[in-house]
Scaffold this motif. Structure first.
Motif, PDB file in Angstrom:
ATOM      1  N   MET A 180      63.549 -71.201 -26.575  1.00  0.00           N
ATOM      2  CA  MET A 180      64.778 -70.583 -27.072  1.00  0.00           C
ATOM      3  C   MET A 180      65.274 -69.506 -26.113  1.00  0.00           C
ATOM      4  N   GLU A 181      64.361 -68.740 -25.537  1.00  0.00           N
ATOM      5  CA  GLU A 181      64.724 -67.684 -24.597  1.00  0.00           C
ATOM      6  C   GLU A 181      65.341 -68.271 -23.324  1.00  0.00           C
ATOM      7  N   PHE A 182      64.706 -69.343 -22.816  1.00  0.00           N
ATOM      8  CA  PHE A 182      65.229 -70.015 -21.623  1.00  0.00           C
ATOM      9  C   PHE A 182      66.607 -70.620 -21.895  1.00  0.00           C
ATOM     10  N   SER A 208      55.348 -73.950 -23.612  1.00  0.00           N
ATOM     11  CA  SER A 208      54.132 -73.818 -24.423  1.00  0.00           C
ATOM     12  C   SER A 208      54.439 -73.467 -25.860  1.00  0.00           C
ATOM     13  N   ASN A 209      55.620 -72.845 -26.072  1.00  0.00           N
ATOM     14  CA  ASN A 209      55.975 -72.463 -27.437  1.00  0.00           C
ATOM     15  C   ASN A 209      57.487 -72.485 -27.611  1.00  0.00           C
ATOM     16  N   VAL A 210      57.923 -72.527 -28.834  1.00  0.00           N
ATOM     17  CA  VAL A 210      59.351 -72.625 -29.172  1.00  0.00           C
ATOM     18  C   VAL A 210      60.090 -71.365 -28.736  1.00  0.00           C
ATOM     19  N   LYS A 211      59.433 -70.195 -28.862  1.00  0.00           N
ATOM     20  CA  LYS A 211      60.086 -68.928 -28.513  1.00  0.00           C
ATOM     21  C   LYS A 211      60.534 -68.936 -27.052  1.00  0.00           C
ATOM     22  N   ASP A 212      59.673 -69.378 -26.133  1.00  0.00           N
ATOM     23  CA  ASP A 212      60.034 -69.439 -24.714  1.00  0.00           C
ATOM     24  C   ASP A 212      61.190 -70.415 -24.485  1.00  0.00           C
ATOM     25  N   THR A 272      61.032 -78.267 -26.308  1.00  0.00           N
ATOM     26  CA  THR A 272      61.502 -78.977 -25.114  1.00  0.00           C
ATOM     27  C   THR A 272      63.001 -78.772 -24.933  1.00  0.00           C
ATOM     28  N   VAL A 273      63.399 -78.387 -23.714  1.00  0.00           N
ATOM     29  CA  VAL A 273      64.808 -78.196 -23.372  1.00  0.00           C
ATOM     30  C   VAL A 273      65.239 -79.314 -22.424  1.00  0.00           C
TER      31      VAL A 273
END
Length: 294
Positions: free
Chosen positions: A236-238, A230-234, A250-251
């Motif tokens: 990056m954390e993942f 939903s957001n870039v922060k998540d 997107t990863v």
């Protein structure tokens, strides 16, 4: 189970690192084996030894216990063969050429040949010189299969065939397997190999790099995950826990990890979209060849 095809320490050195070197493998009765390698890897050279067209410098090639070079005529009676380059007589029609080859092979009953013409939907009244690449390939396949030999050796069998005819070919191979045929199939069509073969042999620069049961290969295949957060922060954390490529939120991840464990981790985040696909046989092939196929 009896070994039908047996290659032992087969070597043919053409110089400049070209040829095949100390190659060994065997096929048991009823096996369908995919023979993979890039252009120039040595697939056709190996097949030409099996057909008795080339004499080994070292080692041996045997079919049904017969030496492929010394007993070439006897071996060829037991093998339905499709060469990578078919030598046609252009002034003949397809029907005339098929009959010519049937006479050479001493085939009296042409019922199976006619059945194959129906399968491949070809008008054999056309002169070969007016045929497309795909039509010529169909003629070659009819000739390879029509003697109903216990062994089939096929070099790039679906070259020039449209998707419909490729599917017909796959179904034909499955029918031949039901009859207990032993089949060695060189191909660049990875989907065709996955759909028909139970074992894969890969060669590179004339040397074997893999001889694997296809189920073992499948079990080792990674999965491609495309996870949109939903957001870039998540994202990056993942990515800190699961290193992969990231584009904004997107990863892109390639992993063999148990999917349930990965999903439990993803439950900690807000996910917009998730796509999963298995690594393909082509991507596995590229790993052996030192390339990354994305």
């Amino acid at each position: 189970m009896r070994r039908i095809i047996e290659i032992t320490n087969l070597t043919k050195d053409f110089g400049n690192s070209r040829g095949i070197f100390d190659l060994s493998f065997s096929l048991k009765q009823g096996e369908i084996v995919g023979f993979l390698g890039s252009n120039g890897a040595g697939k056709t050279t190996t097949i030409r030894h099996l057909m008795g067209f080339l004499k080994p410098q070292r080692g041996s090639a045997k079919i049904l216990g017969m030496d492929c070079f010394a007993d070439a005529s006897s071996v060829q009676e037991k093998v339905g063969y499709l060469p990578g380059e078919i030598a046609f007589m252009d002034n003949m029609t397809g029907q005339e050429f098929i009959q010519f080859m049937a006479d050479m092979k001493k085939i009296k009953d042409m019922d199976y040949a006619r059945e194959l013409m129906d399968v491949f939907q070809i008008d054999t009244r056309v002169k070969i010189k007016k045929m497309s690449k795909g039509m010529k390939q169909k003629v070659g396949l009819i000739i390879a299969f029509m003697q109903d030999a216990p062994i089939l050796i096929l070099d790039e069998p679906t070259t020039g065939l449209d998707p419909l005819m490729q599917n017909e070919f796959v179904e034909l191979i499955k029918e031949e397997k039901e009859k207990g045929k032993t089949i060695l199939m060189s191909s660049h069509m990875f989907e065709e190999i996955e759909n028909t073969c139970e074992r894969i042999i890969m060669i590179k620069d004339g040397r074997m790099v893999a001889d694997e049961d296809i189920n073992n290969i499948r079990s080792e295949m990674s999965k491609h995950y495309e996870i949109t957060f939903s957001n870039v922060k998540d994202a990056m954390e993942f990515q800190k826990q699961y290193p992969g490529e990231r584009k904004e939120n997107t990863v892109y991840l390639l992993s063999k990890e148990n999917v349930n464990h990965l999903l439990s981790e993803l439950c900690k985040y807000q996910i917009k979209d998730l796509n999963v696909r298995y690594q393909t046989l082509e991507e596995v092939f590229m790993k052996y060849y030192g390339g990354d196929k994305k």
